[in-house]
Design a protein around this motif. Sequence first.
Motif, PDB file in Angstrom:
ATOM      1  N   LYS A 531       0.830  -1.212   0.000  1.00 41.65           N
ATOM      2  CA  LYS A 531       0.000   0.000   0.000  1.00 41.65           C
ATOM      3  C   LYS A 531       0.867   1.267   0.000  1.00 41.65           C
ATOM      4  O   LYS A 531       0.663   2.165  -0.810  1.00 41.65           O
ATOM      5  N   THR A 532       1.827   1.328   0.926  1.00 46.54           N
ATOM      6  CA  THR A 532       2.685   2.513   1.005  1.00 46.54           C
ATOM      7  C   THR A 532       3.576   2.623  -0.225  1.00 46.54           C
ATOM      8  O   THR A 532       3.829   3.727  -0.723  1.00 46.54           O
ATOM      9  N   THR A 533       4.036   1.493  -0.749  1.00 42.90           N
ATOM     10  CA  THR A 533       4.838   1.507  -1.983  1.00 42.90           C
ATOM     11  C   THR A 533       4.033   2.088  -3.137  1.00 42.90           C
ATOM     12  O   THR A 533       4.544   2.900  -3.930  1.00 42.90           O
ATOM     13  N   LEU A 534       2.762   1.710  -3.243  1.00 46.05           N
ATOM     14  CA  LEU A 534       1.889   2.248  -4.290  1.00 46.05           C
ATOM     15  C   LEU A 534       1.778   3.764  -4.160  1.00 46.05           C
ATOM     16  O   LEU A 534       1.854   4.495  -5.160  1.00 46.05           O
ATOM     17  N   LEU A 535       1.602   4.243  -2.933  1.00 48.19           N
ATOM     18  CA  LEU A 535       1.503   5.691  -2.723  1.00 48.19           C
ATOM     19  C   LEU A 535       2.780   6.396  -3.165  1.00 48.19           C
ATOM     20  O   LEU A 535       2.730   7.458  -3.792  1.00 48.19           O
ATOM     21  N   ARG A 536       3.922   5.825  -2.854  1.00 46.72           N
ATOM     22  CA  ARG A 536       5.201   6.464  -3.204  1.00 46.72           C
ATOM     23  C   ARG A 536       5.445   6.453  -4.715  1.00 46.72           C
ATOM     24  O   ARG A 536       6.087   7.360  -5.245  1.00 46.72           O
ATOM     25  N   ILE A 537       4.911   5.447  -5.408  1.00 49.54           N
ATOM     26  CA  ILE A 537       4.992   5.450  -6.880  1.00 49.54           C
ATOM     27  C   ILE A 537       4.088   6.550  -7.431  1.00 49.54           C
ATOM     28  O   ILE A 537       4.467   7.301  -8.342  1.00 49.54           O
ATOM     29  N   LEU A 538       2.884   6.670  -6.872  1.00 54.26           N
ATOM     30  CA  LEU A 538       1.961   7.729  -7.300  1.00 54.26           C
ATOM     31  C   LEU A 538       2.550   9.111  -7.027  1.00 54.26           C
ATOM     32  O   LEU A 538       2.373  10.045  -7.820  1.00 54.26           O
ATOM     33  N   LEU A 539       3.250   9.246  -5.909  1.00 53.61           N
ATOM     34  CA  LEU A 539       3.875  10.524  -5.559  1.00 53.61           C
ATOM     35  C   LEU A 539       5.055  10.855  -6.468  1.00 53.61           C
ATOM     36  O   LEU A 539       5.419  12.026  -6.617  1.00 53.61           O
ATOM     37  N   GLY A 540       5.657   9.832  -7.063  1.00 59.38           N
ATOM     38  CA  GLY A 540       6.853  10.034  -7.862  1.00 59.38           C
ATOM     39  C   GLY A 540       8.129   9.841  -7.065  1.00 59.38           C
ATOM     40  O   GLY A 540       9.236  10.061  -7.581  1.00 59.38           O
ATOM     41  N   ASP A 541       8.005   9.425  -5.790  1.00 56.96           N
ATOM     42  CA  ASP A 541       9.193   9.162  -4.974  1.00 56.96           C
ATOM     43  C   ASP A 541       9.915   7.892  -5.417  1.00 56.96           C
ATOM     44  O   ASP A 541      11.123   7.765  -5.239  1.00 56.96           O
ATOM     45  N   LEU A 542       9.149   6.922  -5.958  1.00 54.14           N
ATOM     46  CA  LEU A 542       9.728   5.688  -6.490  1.00 54.14           C
ATOM     47  C   LEU A 542       9.467   5.634  -7.990  1.00 54.14           C
ATOM     48  O   LEU A 542       8.362   5.958  -8.453  1.00 54.14           O
ATOM     49  N   THR A 543      10.467   5.222  -8.742  1.00 60.90           N
ATOM     50  CA  THR A 543      10.344   5.138 -10.204  1.00 60.90           C
ATOM     51  C   THR A 543      10.007   3.708 -10.614  1.00 60.90           C
ATOM     52  O   THR A 543      10.673   2.757 -10.173  1.00 60.90           O
ATOM     53  N   PRO A 544       8.956   3.508 -11.431  1.00 65.52           N
ATOM     54  CA  PRO A 544       8.611   2.152 -11.873  1.00 65.52           C
ATOM     55  C   PRO A 544       9.771   1.486 -12.610  1.00 65.52           C
ATOM     56  O   PRO A 544      10.540   2.149 -13.322  1.00 65.52           O
ATOM     57  N   VAL A 545       9.895   0.190 -12.400  1.00 62.14           N
ATOM     58  CA  VAL A 545      10.888  -0.587 -13.155  1.00 62.14           C
ATOM     59  C   VAL A 545      10.494  -0.606 -14.631  1.00 62.14           C
ATOM     60  O   VAL A 545      11.332  -0.561 -15.525  1.00 62.14           O
ATOM     61  N   GLN A 546       9.198  -0.644 -14.845  1.00 57.27           N
ATOM     62  CA  GLN A 546       8.657  -0.637 -16.204  1.00 57.27           C
ATOM     63  C   GLN A 546       7.290   0.039 -16.158  1.00 57.27           C
ATOM     64  O   GLN A 546       6.590  -0.009 -15.154  1.00 57.27           O
ATOM     65  N   GLY A 547       6.902   0.683 -17.232  1.00 54.54           N
ATOM     66  CA  GLY A 547       5.621   1.363 -17.272  1.00 54.54           C
ATOM     67  C   GLY A 547       5.781   2.866 -17.093  1.00 54.54           C
ATOM     68  O   GLY A 547       6.895   3.398 -16.993  1.00 54.54           O
ATOM     69  N   ILE A 548       4.646   3.567 -17.053  1.00 54.69           N
ATOM     70  CA  ILE A 548       4.659   5.030 -17.074  1.00 54.69           C
ATOM     71  C   ILE A 548       3.833   5.599 -15.922  1.00 54.69           C
ATOM     72  O   ILE A 548       2.735   5.123 -15.624  1.00 54.69           O
TER      73      ILE A 548
END
Length: 709
Positions: A531-548
């Motif tokens: 859940k928290t990882t998803l939020l950080r991807i949405l925030l832009g704090d984490l960069t997806p390995v693949q995708g946009i």
Amino acid sequence: MATYVEIIRHEFPDIDSELFQYVTGVLDSSAADFESVDEIFEAIGDVLQEVSVSKNEDDVREICQKMFNTLKLTSNSSKSNVLLKAPIQLSKMTGHSDYKTEDAKGIWMMRRDLGTTVDAKKLEKAEARLKAKQEKRTEKSSQKTAGPLVLEEASASQASNKKESRLEASGKNKSYDIKIENFDVSYGDRSLLTGADLHLAYGRRYGLVGRNGLGKTTLLKMMSARSLRIPSHISILHVEQEVVGDETQALQSVLECDTVREGLLKAEKELTAKLNSGVSDGTESGRLTEIYAKLEEIEADKAPARASVILAGLGFSSKMQQQMTREFSGGWRMRLALARALFAKPDLLLLDEPTNMLDVRAILWLENYLQTWQSTILVVSHDRNFLNAVATDIVYLHSQRLETYRGDYENFVKTKEERLKNQQREYEAQQQYREHIQVFIDRFRYNANRASQVQSKLKLLEKLPELKPLEKELEVIIRFPDNFEKLSPPILQLTEVDFHYSTEHPIFINLSVSADQDSRICIVGENGAGKTTLLRILLGDLTPVQGIRHAHRNLKIGYFCQHHVDQLEMNVSSVELLALKFPGRPEEEYRHQLGGYGISGDLAVRPVASLSGGQKSRVAFAQMTMAHPNFYILDEPTNHLDMETIEALGNALQKFKGGVILVSHDERLIRMVCKELWVCGCGTVKRVDGGFDEYKDILQEQFRKEGFL
């Protein structure tokens, strides 16, 4: 822009070299410390006024403003800093070069020429002010780096009861009911409870409720420390601190709570070793028989299974139960502390916000488990659904006293409202009666024929019990500023996103989700589901390995992290905290912002470390909303908040005109806010059309399959 050296040369062409060195030395050595033009004026204003009789105080202040602007521009441009390749030793430089010692003197080496045109006393005063300011800054800096403040301590006192003392001393008190009467609890010089009474009947489950900062947690601590009189034969366990991480396995850590079982097993092991070694005094066999009988009596062989069930209910998989405690994070160690308490079965179990570290699944399991609890529970919780499921009684802390209500939380709310209405009606009726009598007294006060009647009425007034007007608690109101333009959707989107921290354990595979300004999305799932990882991807704090990840160019996100409260600067006040984050604004603006979240008056200037958990959360909300975001991402925002504030938060999110993504385990808040429910787990996010009710049904079905129900 001209440098401060050029400004001084231009504005004060007649300044002598010694004063020029002094002023530039002050500005050069303290450039990074000056936070306002007033501080520069205090440091060198008097000196500069003496240099030129044609310039008044306003002229000099305006010149100081120019120099302040120059200093700020210089300090913000880190690229202009030049690093020396090697340290310079001034002693060697002055001893082996053509430099004169006088040329190398700075402010700290200066000798004042007696013939200077500036008043020497004023110059000394300016130097003293600068020195005092620098010492004050150094002291403040050392306080911040020295660690947390030494806070005031809580204390409790209780009126003596000779009858209870004699009963306790005689050892005849076998009751497991708890009666703590006529006691006070204070925190520093603040009284939290005065002349309070608390009666806990054995086998009942009490929910302790009340506004943030009134002393609920402090009361539990005083009870667990036995600072309040509780019979010594009653065992108390307070789930307060996380388990210390070491080499002990999680399951074994829980089993070790049963000290009787552990002692018997240790004795059995030692006696068996003696028999096997041949070193025996002939009594081992008899003692072993006794130990086996006691182990059978306490059903010691069933203990591992019981401990495993508790751990599984709180989210520990079979593999996790075999892991060492040091391998778990703080949240999981708190769950382990709760598991140990449930396994130990104390006579009085004290729980402080037990749902804070749990996901929805674990909360539902805990509700079911505690409903069959045999001894006494006192739990502080702001989760009204949890209290409705668990509590048989509610203890209400307000106005420095405790009131007990039979029934769950919903029944408490109804009964309290009815009691308050009756109290108000009685008060108003008595006021009318008093006024009626007073009219008679005033009318016939000087009438000799009615003197006896007047005296009778006066005595009647004196005998009337003094009823107090209804004390209404201030309503909590939270507002999220929403004076921003409408953004065209989608404003936040993930398309075919893969993410992992290690290739062996993918978190998300081919994930596609989106949100806009009308979104009210609630995310649920077990701890560790991402859940928290998803939020950080949405925030832009984490960069997806693949995708946009796509975000609107005008998107401005306000993020509340579940550990946000722990990351606040603790050694400053709430006003100072906002000033550090948003410098340059008047203090009234910071106070107004904090006041909107219930942090006003003395609370706003007390150190953040001295505030309760709920008050710290409110400070964090004030900080988050100060920048006026148009989209909020909130990760477990209800931890530590009281029910009134949770209700206000739900209302604020309903009225907010921007988008909201919320991770929460609080059923009440989810039901208030949620328009979409996302379940996070198994490498993806699934939308549940039936909302929270459908999700609860899914979990209950899992419990039945796993044998928990």
